[in-house]
Design a protein around this motif. Sequence first.
Motif, mmCIF file in Angstrom:
data_model
loop_
_atom_site.group_PDB
_atom_site.id
_atom_site.type_symbol
_atom_site.label_atom_id
_atom_site.label_comp_id
_atom_site.label_asym_id
_atom_site.label_seq_id
_atom_site.Cartn_x
_atom_site.Cartn_y
_atom_site.Cartn_z
ATOM 1 N N PRO A 117 12.768 -17.234 -5.571
ATOM 2 C CA PRO A 117 13.628 -17.285 -4.405
ATOM 3 C C PRO A 117 13.255 -16.471 -3.177
ATOM 4 N N PRO A 118 13.895 -17.022 -2.055
ATOM 5 C CA PRO A 118 13.686 -16.534 -0.483
ATOM 6 C C PRO A 118 13.880 -15.002 -0.755
ATOM 7 N N GLY A 119 12.639 -14.112 0.048
ATOM 8 C CA GLY A 119 12.438 -12.754 0.126
ATOM 9 C C GLY A 119 12.370 -12.130 -1.016
ATOM 10 N N ALA A 120 11.743 -12.664 -2.249
ATOM 11 C CA ALA A 120 11.058 -11.992 -3.376
ATOM 12 C C ALA A 120 9.967 -11.306 -3.097
ATOM 13 N N GLY A 121 8.948 -11.814 -2.242
ATOM 14 C CA GLY A 121 7.790 -11.175 -1.912
ATOM 15 C C GLY A 121 8.058 -9.996 -1.162
ATOM 16 N N GLU A 122 8.837 -10.162 -0.288
ATOM 17 C CA GLU A 122 9.275 -8.936 0.607
ATOM 18 C C GLU A 122 9.770 -7.750 -0.139
ATOM 19 N N GLU A 123 10.645 -8.085 -1.191
ATOM 20 C CA GLU A 123 11.421 -7.274 -1.991
ATOM 21 C C GLU A 123 10.389 -6.484 -2.883
ATOM 22 N N ARG A 124 9.397 -7.323 -3.463
ATOM 23 C CA ARG A 124 8.318 -6.660 -4.162
ATOM 24 C C ARG A 124 7.742 -5.576 -3.639
ATOM 25 N N THR A 125 7.277 -6.024 -2.138
ATOM 26 C CA THR A 125 6.292 -4.949 -1.308
ATOM 27 C C THR A 125 7.199 -3.838 -1.095
ATOM 28 N N LYS A 126 8.385 -4.091 -0.642
ATOM 29 C CA LYS A 126 9.049 -2.780 -0.619
ATOM 30 C C LYS A 126 9.187 -1.805 -1.836
ATOM 31 N N ARG A 127 9.552 -2.338 -3.087
ATOM 32 C CA ARG A 127 9.672 -1.769 -4.039
ATOM 33 C C ARG A 127 8.342 -0.917 -4.193
ATOM 34 N N LEU A 128 7.015 -1.696 -4.223
ATOM 35 C CA LEU A 128 5.926 -1.052 -4.099
ATOM 36 C C LEU A 128 5.582 0.005 -3.409
ATOM 37 N N ASN A 129 5.720 -0.163 -2.470
ATOM 38 C CA ASN A 129 5.625 0.898 -1.116
ATOM 39 C C ASN A 129 6.488 2.157 -1.382
ATOM 40 N N ASP A 130 7.813 1.991 -2.060
ATOM 41 C CA ASP A 130 8.546 3.089 -2.324
ATOM 42 C C ASP A 130 8.031 3.695 -3.577
ATOM 43 N N LEU A 131 7.193 3.138 -4.554
ATOM 44 C CA LEU A 131 6.609 3.864 -5.547
ATOM 45 C C LEU A 131 5.279 4.480 -4.992
ATOM 46 N N PHE A 132 4.624 3.992 -4.133
ATOM 47 C CA PHE A 132 3.431 4.454 -3.654
ATOM 48 C C PHE A 132 3.930 5.903 -2.899
ATOM 49 N N ALA A 133 4.821 5.841 -2.368
ATOM 50 C CA ALA A 133 5.465 7.042 -1.534
ATOM 51 C C ALA A 133 5.758 8.050 -2.474
ATOM 52 N N GLU A 134 6.049 7.879 -3.496
ATOM 53 C CA GLU A 134 6.601 8.567 -4.625
ATOM 54 C C GLU A 134 5.313 9.551 -5.175
ATOM 55 N N ALA A 135 4.438 8.419 -5.702
ATOM 56 C CA ALA A 135 3.167 8.684 -6.333
ATOM 57 C C ALA A 135 2.417 9.785 -5.614
ATOM 58 N N LEU A 136 2.598 9.600 -4.314
ATOM 59 C CA LEU A 136 1.496 10.314 -3.395
ATOM 60 C C LEU A 136 2.221 11.473 -2.686
ATOM 61 N N GLU A 137 3.724 11.729 -3.100
ATOM 62 C CA GLU A 137 4.579 12.676 -2.565
ATOM 63 C C GLU A 137 4.222 13.162 -1.072
ATOM 64 N N GLY A 138 4.528 12.324 -0.245
ATOM 65 C CA GLY A 138 4.668 12.446 1.177
ATOM 66 C C GLY A 138 3.217 12.660 1.943
#
Length: 369
Positions: A181-202
């Motif tokens: 569906p439209p926007g699926a790639g962008e959603e996945r990228t956002k989710r991944l970036n949120d996880l990277f930010a959590e994994a590396l804690e700021g």
Amino acid sequence: MSEPQRLRVGVIGAGEVAQVIHLPVLALLFHPYSVTIICDISAKNASHCAAKFHISKFTTSAADVYTSPDVDIVFILTSDEFHAEYAIAALKAGKHVMVEKPISLSMQSAKRIIDAEKEAGGPRVFVGYMRRYAPSFVQAFKREVAAIPRVLYARSRDFSGPNAQFVSQSGTFQVQNTDFPPGAGEERTKRLNDLFAEALEGREVTPEKKKYCRFLGSLGSHDISLLRETLGFPESVAGVSVNEPFYSAIFNYKNKSGEPFAVTYESGIDGVPNFDAHLAVYGEKKRVSIQYPSPYVKGLPIIVKVDELNEHGETQTREILSSYEDAYTAELKELHACITQGKTIKTSAVDALEDLTLYDMMYKKYEGI
């Protein structure tokens, strides 16, 4: 002999691991399991798998799976960034969860799954670390390692080569559709970036750290989890090397007697179709190793090799094959027993959090913290 209780399975994710591994194994495990619904972001993937594996319902909505009254356990076979959301939703809906490794990419998201499991008060989480269920590991390898009085050194290696080479020869005839569906790639990228930010804690999130995080969560999680069950959690991380697509580390361990030893971890993916995945443990008079073949080609044996000095002062080599049963089949048989008989889940969400804790130690060593 009575028939086993049949668990009704809902599958979220109809990609490679579903088509090549889990759906064929579930089809063979016909008596203990029945797949009732499958979901994928690609409607073509979902409908293909439904037709091929005789699944009565398919959907593009994950909620249709975990809210279905015809589902007892949800198999989460999606990419990493969706694991926590779907696992938590399934637990809240009263469903058991089998989530493919890694449980997630950040400790915080893994803890949210653990909290949801506690709050659910009955549904349980099983993480798919299939190498830890291989009969040759559970029986022969652990028995032979336990007979080493003092470990001097250990090595974990996983040079897997290109997956596509093995998948193409697996006889499973995987399809890959891209009707997203439209926007699926962008959603996945956002989710991944949120996880990277959590994994590396700021801390700063660089492209190199993103690749490191994804690698440890994918191929690395197999080896780290196996290493933990064999030797326990390391005392510390002595050093890491981050040179994509290859990564390595040195872990500091102690024997029960307090004497130290080191473990080297080395892993990477190149273009050579030679699957070299093994764990070797060295003692004074005995060496024990377990060699894992590609899991994408069914029926390849998992061999334990023992080199030792015998009572006559001679070098002696033994090879042990506990069973030809593949690790995924053994894993899903154990999953069934855990859910229907209340057995302890060794690859639980709490156990999987230990991997993420070690990854965090590795990230910090790489960053010089």
